[in-house]
Design an enzyme around this catalytic site. Structure first.
Site, short mmCIF file in Angstrom:
data_model
loop_
_atom_site.label_atom_id
_atom_site.label_comp_id
_atom_site.label_asym_id
_atom_site.label_seq_id
_atom_site.Cartn_x
_atom_site.Cartn_y
_atom_site.Cartn_z
N CYS A 96 -2.41 7.95 5.00
CA CYS A 96 -2.38 7.81 3.33
C CYS A 96 -3.62 8.25 2.53
O CYS A 96 -3.73 8.44 1.38
CB CYS A 96 -2.26 6.14 3.26
SG CYS A 96 -0.98 5.41 4.20
N GLU B 106 0.87 -1.19 0.10
CA GLU B 106 0.00 -0.17 0.10
C GLU B 106 0.75 1.37 -0.08
O GLU B 106 1.88 1.37 0.82
CB GLU B 106 -0.64 0.11 1.16
CG GLU B 106 -2.08 1.25 1.09
CD GLU B 106 -1.65 2.39 1.98
OE1 GLU B 106 -1.61 3.34 1.47
OE2 GLU B 106 -1.86 2.01 3.24
#
Length: 543
Positions: A327, A293
């Protein structure tokens, strides 16, 4: 030997404590913060059964109070990576052979320990070393890691129960084996829960792990490691080491027993990992699993039917909670011209109302960014915007690193939808908005989709249901986590499995059953009860 089928039902998400005035959790957390600050800890690496200390000690400082020393960790080198791999491989056979119920109960016990006596310590270490306020620490270092541990046990139990059908005269079954070799977990600074989940999700499946956290997360990582050992995790199953990225990559990616990498971090680093692994394919025992990720340039698009209060609130929370270092943080927003002035006014008022300072003062909404390198990078974007005619700073823009790495939340209005802060990941408390013609919604959706190489999170805010449907369709591939009438942050384990595609990663959805499949290698076993004794088939006969 299994003597029964053991059921691990879907758990309930861990309740979030509110730390209200006078609450017992608030009093306890403040006491633990004071306790942690009084002690200067010495943090070893955990390799096999050993606590490894070196002569290379690295100081740990709160980002909001850089003169204070929380302690030191012992940095390693190539030798320690090799030792960690050897310790992992030595533990592999016994760990893979351990019955599922005994493996599962280690992680369930760890979750219970965090939910009870270690909750303020997980939160406190996260607050101090990563500069998170009490609420941001609670939803991360307590609730999310508890949920990861409990839900992953449930998900893996569900996988183990999935079995093929059998025809008459035979029985088919499926084994879900761990990968051959060891798994490397590389974890970021911004979420303690990610630091805990990346090594444990692979380990839960019977794998052994070498874990490298970000240096700025070691303080909370070592607390989690101590809890895992108290919960009964055998020596060598997870080996916690503090080595720079190039060194760990050089050793791990050149090892025959490298079986996979579980990564959260920058897109550039992940791309380099993938390239190196690809070049080394000839030396591995199996094709390694590559799960990552990575970056994001997360968006919010408001429709002309949107409520200005809803839009402003989604942006104030989505862009500035934890200083924009999620994020999933809202980084670019597209505001229709009909509500633009009202939204801008509310954003300016909201930012001006924020209190900024240390985590010990619970009235502070904003704390410090993680380190000086990050501070300097974020400041450079703000400084350039101050001088650029294509941008206007509506509020914020002040930066000060005398006492800590403090950057005032900043809202930039871009006159050009392709202005640099609309396109590049900044990873800090900077939100850029672009005002679009309220009658050009569909064209703006196309702009949102094409502006960024990332596809992590995004949100649409609208009362008009057709506008919601259009955005959901047009932005189908622009975000792995898509939100309707909400901020693009705050994914909850079991509710919103997290991950994106394009330059945002492999979209293997942490917090779901999908992620666990990546750490398993299935074997199909067919047993025939009455095996044939003649090769011939009936079709060979003519009469």
């Amino acid at each position: 030997m299994n003597l029964g089928y053991f059921n691990y039902p879907i758990p309930v998400n861990e309740p979030v404590l509110n730390y209200a005035p006078g609450s017992p959790e608030k009093k306890r957390l403040k006491a633990v913060l004071a306790e942690l600050k009084k002690e200067t800890i010495d943090v070893p690496m955990y390799i096999g059964a050993k606590e490894v200390r070196t002569n290379k000690k690295v100081a740990m400082h709160p980002p909001h109070e850089i003169k204070h020393v929380l302690g030191h960790f012992h940095a390693g080198d190539e030798r320690h990576v090799t030792l960690a791999i050897e310790a992992a491989l030595a533990a592999k056979e016994a760990w893979a052979a351990m019955s599922w119920e005994n493996r599962a109960n280690i992680f369930l016990k760890a979750a219970d320990l965090i939910a009870t006596k270690y909750r303020p310590y997980m939160n406190g270490t996260t607050m101090l070393a990563q500069s998170k306020n009490a609420y941001q620490a609670e939803i991360d270092a307590a609730c999310e890691i508890i949920d990861f541990l409990r839900f992953n046990v449930h998900f893996l139990s569900e996988i183990y129960r999935q079995q093929p059908i059998s025809s008459p005269g035979m029985h088919n079954r499926m084994e879900y084996r761990p990968l051959e070799g060891f798994v490397l977990a590389v974890t970021p600074f911004n979420f303690t829960a990610i630091g805990g989940n990346l090594p444990t999700s692979a380990a839960m499946c019977g794998n052994v792990v070498v874990w490298k956290p970000a240096n700025t997360q070691v303080y909370s990582a070592q607390m989690f490691m101590r809890i895992m050992k108290e919960a009964g995790l055998p020596d060598g199953v997870i080996n916690l080491i503090y080595v720079d990225g190039p060194t760990i990559g050089r050793i791990c990616f050149n090892h025959r027993e490298f079986a996979g990498v579980h990564f959260t971090g920058s897109t550039g680093v992940f791309n380099n990992m993938w390239e190196t692994i690809g070049k080394n394919m000839g030396m591995y025992r199996s094709y390694p699993r590559i799960v990552g990720e990575t970056g994001g340039k997360d968006f919010v698009i408001a429709h002309k039917s949107a409520d200005a209060d809803v839009v402003a609130t989604a942006l104030l929370r989505g862009a500035f909670e934890y200083q924009g270092q999620k994020c999933s943080a809202a980084s670019r927003a597209y505001i229709p011209s009909n509500i633009a002035e009202e939204v801008k006014k509310k954003l300016v008022a909201g930012v001006k109302s924020f209190k900024m300072g240390t985590v010990e003062n619970f009235t502070n909404f904003i704390n410090a960014v993680i380190d000086e390198k990050s501070f300097d990078k974020i400041k450079s974007y703000i400084d350039n915007a101050k001088k650029d005619k294509k941008a206007e700073i509506l509020v914020g823009g002040k930066c000060d690193k005398k006492e800590g790495y403090f950057i005032q939340p900043t809202v930039i209005e871009a006159k050009d939808p392709n202005y640099i802060t609309m396109c590049e990941e900044i990873f800090g408390p900077v939100l850029t908005i672009y005002i679009y013609n309220a009658n050009k919604y569909e064209e703006t959706l196309e702009l949102v989709d094409k502006t960024s190489p990332y596809a992590l999170t995004g949100a649409v805010i609208a009362k008009d249901r057709a506008a919601v449907e259009l955005a959901t369709a047009k932005l189908r591939n622009a975000a792995g986590n898509f939100y309707i009438n909400d901020k693009p942050t705050g994914a909850v384990v079991g509710q919103q499995p997290f991950g994106g595609a394009r330059a945002s990663g492999t979209n293997d959805k942490a917090g779901s059953i999908l992620n666990l499949y990546r750490w398993l290698s299935a074997r199909t076993i067919k047993e025939t009860f009455n095996p044939p004794t003649d090769y011939g088939y009936p079709f060979l006969q003519e009469s």
